[in-house]
Design a protein around this motif. Structure first.
Motif, PDB file in Angstrom:
ATOM      1  N   GLY A 126       0.809  -1.222   0.000  1.00  0.00           N
ATOM      2  CA  GLY A 126       0.000   0.000   0.000  1.00  0.00           C
ATOM      3  C   GLY A 126       0.840   1.269   0.000  1.00  0.00           C
ATOM      4  O   GLY A 126       0.416   2.300  -0.529  1.00  0.00           O
ATOM      5  N   GLN A 127       2.042   1.226   0.584  1.00  0.00           N
ATOM      6  CA  GLN A 127       2.910   2.403   0.594  1.00  0.00           C
ATOM      7  C   GLN A 127       3.309   2.790  -0.822  1.00  0.00           C
ATOM      8  O   GLN A 127       3.308   3.960  -1.186  1.00  0.00           O
ATOM      9  N   GLU A 129       1.657   1.921  -3.522  1.00  0.00           N
ATOM     10  CA  GLU A 129       0.445   2.337  -4.246  1.00  0.00           C
ATOM     11  C   GLU A 129       0.094   3.778  -3.912  1.00  0.00           C
ATOM     12  O   GLU A 129      -0.274   4.558  -4.796  1.00  0.00           O
ATOM     13  N   ALA A 130       0.222   4.138  -2.644  1.00  0.00           N
ATOM     14  CA  ALA A 130      -0.085   5.513  -2.245  1.00  0.00           C
ATOM     15  C   ALA A 130       0.891   6.482  -2.903  1.00  0.00           C
ATOM     16  O   ALA A 130       0.514   7.567  -3.349  1.00  0.00           O
ATOM     17  N   ALA A 131       2.162   6.076  -2.991  1.00  0.00           N
ATOM     18  CA  ALA A 131       3.158   6.938  -3.622  1.00  0.00           C
ATOM     19  C   ALA A 131       2.831   7.143  -5.094  1.00  0.00           C
ATOM     20  O   ALA A 131       2.904   8.250  -5.623  1.00  0.00           O
ATOM     21  N   ARG A 132       2.434   6.043  -5.754  1.00  0.00           N
ATOM     22  CA  ARG A 132       2.072   6.168  -7.164  1.00  0.00           C
ATOM     23  C   ARG A 132       0.803   6.991  -7.313  1.00  0.00           C
ATOM     24  O   ARG A 132       0.663   7.770  -8.258  1.00  0.00           O
ATOM     25  N   ALA A 133      -0.118   6.819  -6.362  1.00  0.00           N
ATOM     26  CA  ALA A 133      -1.401   7.507  -6.479  1.00  0.00           C
ATOM     27  C   ALA A 133      -1.271   9.030  -6.366  1.00  0.00           C
ATOM     28  O   ALA A 133      -2.106   9.747  -6.905  1.00  0.00           O
ATOM     29  N   ILE A 134      -0.226   9.528  -5.682  1.00  0.00           N
ATOM     30  CA  ILE A 134      -0.075  10.989  -5.657  1.00  0.00           C
ATOM     31  C   ILE A 134       0.793  11.472  -6.818  1.00  0.00           C
ATOM     32  O   ILE A 134       1.143  12.649  -6.884  1.00  0.00           O
TER      33      ILE A 134
ATOM     34  N   ASN B  45      -7.230   4.840 -11.849  1.00  0.00           N
ATOM     35  CA  ASN B  45      -5.897   5.470 -11.935  1.00  0.00           C
ATOM     36  C   ASN B  45      -4.813   4.427 -12.171  1.00  0.00           C
ATOM     37  O   ASN B  45      -3.655   4.608 -11.844  1.00  0.00           O
ATOM     38  N   LEU B  47      -3.986   1.561 -10.985  1.00  0.00           N
ATOM     39  CA  LEU B  47      -3.286   0.691 -10.035  1.00  0.00           C
ATOM     40  C   LEU B  47      -3.566  -0.752 -10.434  1.00  0.00           C
ATOM     41  O   LEU B  47      -2.847  -1.667 -10.047  1.00  0.00           O
ATOM     42  N   ARG B  73      -2.043  10.429 -12.592  1.00  0.00           N
ATOM     43  CA  ARG B  73      -2.374  10.031 -11.221  1.00  0.00           C
ATOM     44  C   ARG B  73      -2.354  11.227 -10.278  1.00  0.00           C
ATOM     45  O   ARG B  73      -3.096  11.262  -9.295  1.00  0.00           O
ATOM     46  N   PHE B  80      -7.481   5.093   0.217  1.00  0.00           N
ATOM     47  CA  PHE B  80      -7.493   3.632   0.310  1.00  0.00           C
ATOM     48  C   PHE B  80      -8.222   3.144   1.556  1.00  0.00           C
ATOM     49  O   PHE B  80      -8.345   3.859   2.539  1.00  0.00           O
ATOM     50  N   ASN B  84      -2.863   3.865   4.102  1.00  0.00           N
ATOM     51  CA  ASN B  84      -1.576   3.927   3.400  1.00  0.00           C
ATOM     52  C   ASN B  84      -0.864   5.265   3.538  1.00  0.00           C
ATOM     53  O   ASN B  84      -0.256   5.749   2.588  1.00  0.00           O
ATOM     54  N   PHE B  86       2.273   7.490   4.535  1.00  0.00           N
ATOM     55  CA  PHE B  86       3.692   7.142   4.550  1.00  0.00           C
ATOM     56  C   PHE B  86       4.142   7.042   6.005  1.00  0.00           C
ATOM     57  O   PHE B  86       4.187   8.028   6.734  1.00  0.00           O
TER      58      PHE B  86
END
Lengths: 228, 239
Positions: A126-127, A129-134, B45, B47, B73, B80, B84, B86
């Motif tokens: 998920g880390q 994915e979150a990085a890609r999502a921003i 997006n 994923l 993106r 999520f 998620n 950081f």
């Protein structure tokens, strides 16, 4: 007994034991930096989205992890230096020293890479994915999000690699570097009267070098653990 | 999106999905587990990749990879189920990272905007803490602020309250309702029927990888047309 101790003490006048250990420390330090940089790069390749880079990274690890270190060092000295005539330094001893640093770095980079990769596996998917999502692409996501967490998860295996590296610096004798194991061989040959003490000295020296590394990594892995 | 198909191995998870969302519209996607609604949300997006069909955002086709995909993106906010955030960065850094590294904002500018957003979602006083020190509800609100900091054209919510304690669900839903009222385009995958009633312009009901029914919330909840939707609503509203 006193005689034996006197004989043992004279060893240090006759040979530069501390100087030889210092060579091992230098080899450890420089090869640690070299293998860390190279290992990180290979780890980056192995987790990259580009298949050919992943293949290259995997190839590197399998080649160097599965080759004995002695072979690598002897190849560098006899193959690259002697056969191809590539000098890294005009100074004869310095040349061998630098070859040893390169050999140790090449070899341990494979282990550093695998340590980092095991650290990457501690980072939840998920880390990323979150990085890609921003909107971060692979390299910034790896640099800003994945690696900082992965390195903290990799402290223990990296510490083990560093310990192995410290002790493996003795193999540099195979590259004609006058470090402690090379000196030990000389001392055994010319001072067989204190042979047991020679062994114990070298062994104790390494224990003194390595114990703090272990303590430090255990402490750091607790202190820097990522709280989830 | 039109004629979108996706398989996981033999499983056909998205079957010829056609869906259009207008600017400012709030679409709630509901349906039983395994109906493909999360996959649909993640496909928007990219994923999740899709096998065929096409997805357009703001008239532009979704790029396959690389810098173009990263840019897209950045324009699509994603929240999520498992937050998620950081884990190694403070709440504030979580929100400023994207604007600084993707949008090229100055640290001062990014921080100011981040504090505004954190105030809006009600966690400004937690800005210096690490995510693990926050409750689930607070973490999810930070995640919403992080997505909003990118000034997205559309926000995707993938079951944003499913991992939360019942007490914390409302604080997150309130934030989402407020966002919907401000005219944000939202696609929300959820099991929260209350939210669907309160904030949705349209409800999309999915089952077995297909869109079975689409209608306004009132009509869907009071007068579902398909058997599958009746059965589903009967089960969840029956107790």
């Amino acid at each position: 007994m006193t005689d034996y101790l006197n004989d043992f003490a004279s060893l240090f006048d006759q040979y530069d034991v501390l100087g030889a250990f210092w060579v091992n420390i230098q080899l450890t330090f420089l090869a640690a930096i070299g293998s860390m940089l190279l290992g990180s790069l290979v780890a980056l390749m192995r987790i990259s989205p580009i298949a050919s880079l992943r293949l290259l990274g995997t190839g590197y690890v399998n080649l160097f992890r599965n080759t004995p270190l002695t072979i690598i060092l002897v190849f560098l000295v006899l193959g690259v230096w002697s056969q191809l005539g590539i000098n890294l330094s005009p100074d004869f001893n310095r040349n061998f020293f630098l070859y040893a640093v390169i050999g140790l770095s090449l070899y341990h980079a494979a282990f550093v890479c695998e340590s980092i990769r095991s650290g990457v596996n501690t980072v939840p998917v998920g880390q990323a994915e979150a990085a890609r999502a921003i909107g971060l692409s692979f390299l910034p996501a790896a640099r800003l999000v994945i690696f900082p967490q992965a390195l903290r998860g990799a402290i223990t295996p990296l510490g083990n690699t560093l310990i192995a590296l410290t002790k493996n610096t003795t193999v540099a004798a195979a590259a004609s570097v006058t470090e402690i194991s090379a000196l030990m061989k000389t001392m055994i040959e010319f001072r067989p009267d204190v042979i047991i003490a020679v062994f114990l000295t070298v062994a104790l020296g390494f224990v003194l070098l390595v114990v703090p590394v272990g303590l430090l990594t255990t402490w750091a892995s607790r202190k820097l653990a990522v709280k989830r | 999106m039109s004629h979108v198909n996706k398989h996981f191995g033999d499983l056909h998870v998205l079957k010829d999905i056609n869906l259009e969302v207008a600017r400012g519209e709030v679409v709630v996607v509901i349906g039983p587990s395994g109906s493909g609604k999360s996959t649909l949300c993640r496909a928007i997006n990219r994923l999740e990749s899709i096998d065929d069909g096409e997805i357009l955002i703001d008239g532009k086709r979704l790029p396959e990879e690389g810098a173009a995909l990263a840019r897209l993106r950045a324009d699509v906010g994603m929240v999520f189920q498992s937050f998620n955030l950081f884990a190694h960065k403070s709440v504030l850094q979580n929100v400023t990272l994207g604007p600084m590294k993707v949008r090229g904002r100055s640290p001062g500018e990014a921080k100011e905007r981040a504090m505004e957003l954190l105030t809006r979602v009600g966690v400004a006083n937690q800005a210096e803490k690490l995510p693990a020190q926050l409750s689930g509800g607070q973490q999810q609100r930070v995640a919403i602020a992080r997505a909003l900091a990118m000034e997205p054209k559309v926000m995707l919510f993938d079951e944003p309250t499913s991992a939360l304690d019942p007490e914390m669900i409302n604080e997150v839903l309130d934030t989402m309702v407020a966002l919907a009222k401000q005219g944000m385009t939202m696609i929300v995958v959820t099991h929260e029927m209350g939210f669907a009633r309160k904030a949705a312009d349209r409800v999309v009901f999915m089952a077995d990888g297909m869109i079975v029914e689409e209608s306004t919330p009132e009509e869907f909840f009071t007068n579902p047309r398909s058997e599958r939707a009746k059965d589903f609503l009967g089960k969840i509203l029956g107790h």
